[in-house]
Design a protein around this motif. Structure first.
Motif: not given
Lengths: 368, 69
Positions: A306-317
């Motif tokens: 919601x804050x960013x509009x779109x998340x293009x990719x995630x690296x999850x630790x």
């Protein structure tokens, strides 16, 4: 698509590479990040990964389980390929001996030379650092302290794992594998980034003040001037024997701006407690109580979208203790599915890094 | 003597953030994570040599000079 994630369960490295490259098809990566189970030979994997993607810089680490969009898994290699629409540049440095902190400073001099700018001149919204570090040397705090002293740039990452064998962990960079080492990567992103640190705990109204500790051994001998395990048990309202079974559900946290930086107990050693993070004498920590990992993570991701509009990719630790907790509650699949719609890779860590070193979080680098 | 700890903390925050207020929380968080909570110290806090040494070491690693007085 500017970020592509792929996975293989092929155990033969040659076949695994063929499988990964086949899935990537014609995608032309500028950067290849991979996380691999300890079943793979570290040097052979790192070598084959670099020779398989000659046009890209490659780096990664060994794990205690892997994560890719939609799935938590084991005994695999997960890979994220990013093209030049996402990453405009990257510089990789290796700290080859974690006891030599001067190497961190040398790495930052190299970053300045490479980007032809002083660190404090770099755009904090475009440049982001990644750290992958040996998960069995207990050096994360000092390395992060040094990084934090040297720069205001954000560094985020995880401690390498070895499928809970607690024998040897590895980091990989540009065709080589290293142990007792860390790799630092300074990325220049095109569209910016964000960080999401989420943990599933509420603070209870119980404060434990460290009054005697051995920081180097991550051991607390006394809380509130009493034997550590006794004071921890009193805070929980349990016997010391019962309290020893509460470590995963009731760690303690250093509260900063209302958020816990979790310190997870590893074991009771006589009357002392050994943690997966160090603590200094004088620190005041809150006793924590576990909440629902799946619900909390869903909410955290939704709020960021919601804050960013779109998340293009995630690296999850993603902390191994969370992975084990999800397995215990039979919710691993549900957790993995949170990331189905977003290109994601990650791994089960022996600790997460963001500002400092911590436990029992999912700490994520989000590409805008 | 009192107040030196707050003085050094303020100096570290001032230099590291260089007037960028959005950097203040992260800079203070870094200090909390090494065991020094800025909120715990004010002008009346007694000068604890162990804390002062720790702060001076951190300042030095950050390239910040701290006046001896």
């Amino acid at each position: 698509m500017n970020i592509k994630t792929v996975i293989t369960h092929e155990q033969n490295i040659e076949k695994a590479m063929e499988d990964l490259k086949k899935q990537l098809e014609t995608f032309n990566p500028k950067l290849v990040i991979y996380f691999a189970s300890s079943i793979y030979s570290p040097q052979e994997l790192s070598d084959k990964m670099q020779s398989g993607f000659t046009q890209a810089q490659t780096f990664g680490c060994s794990t205690s389980g892997e994560l890719i969009s939609g799935t938590i898994t084991k005994n695999s290699i997960v890979l994220m390929a990013l093209n030049d629409k996402i990453i405009s540049d990257a510089k990789i440095e290796v700290i080859e001996n974690l006891s030599e902190l001067d190497q961190v400073k040398s790495a930052f001099v190299s970053f300045e030379n490479y980007y032809k700018a002083k660190l404090n001149e770099l755009d904090l919204d475009k440049y982001v650092g990644l750290i992958l570090i040996d998960g069995l040397r207990g050096k994360e705090e000092r390395i992060m302290e040094k990084i934090g002293a040297l720069t205001n740039l954000t560094f985020v990452g995880g401690s390498a794992g070895d499928d809970l064998k607690f024998s040897q962990t590895y980091v990989f960079a540009n065709g080589k594998s290293y142990t007792n080492a860390a790799i630092l990567i300074l990325l220049k992103t095109n569209n910016g980034f964000d960080i999401l640190k989420t943990q599933s705990f509420n603070p209870l109204n119980k404060i434990l003040k460290v009054t005697k500790a051995n920081e180097a051994k991550r051991e607390v001998m006394e809380f509130n001037n009493n034997p550590a395990i006794v004071e921890y048990a009193i805070a929980l309202g349990k016997s010391t024997e019962e309290a020893k079974n509460s470590f995963m559900h009731n760690p303690i946290g250093l509260m900063i701006d209302g958020q816990p930086y979790v310190r997870s107990p590893q074991q009771a050693k006589d009357n002392s407690m050994v943690f997966y993070c160090n603590m200094s004498e004088g620190m005041e920590l809150s006793l924590l109580e576990g909440t629902d990992i799946v619900n909390d993570t869903k909410k955290a991701i939704a709020a960021k979208e919601l804050e960013l509009g779109k998340i293009t990719g995630i690296i999850n630790f993603h902390c191994i203790l969370r992975t084990l907790g999800l397995e215990d509650s039979n919710k691993s699949d549900e957790y993995g599915k949170i990331f189905t719609a977003i290109p994601t890779i990650g791994f089960s860590t022996y600790g997460e890094q963001y500002i400092g070193h911590m436990n029992q979080t999912s700490t994520m680098l989000l590409f805008k | 003597m009192a107040g030196k700890i707050k003085m050094i903390i303020d100096r570290i925050v001032e230099v590291k953030t260089n007037g960028v207020t959005s950097l203040v929380p992260m800079t203070k968080a870094k200090l909390i994570l090494i065991g020094i909570n800025p909120l715990k110290y004010d002008e009346t806090t007694a000068d604890d040599p162990d804390i002062i040494d720790k702060l001076i070491k951190y300042a030095k690693e950050s390239g910040i000079e701290i006046a001896s007085k």
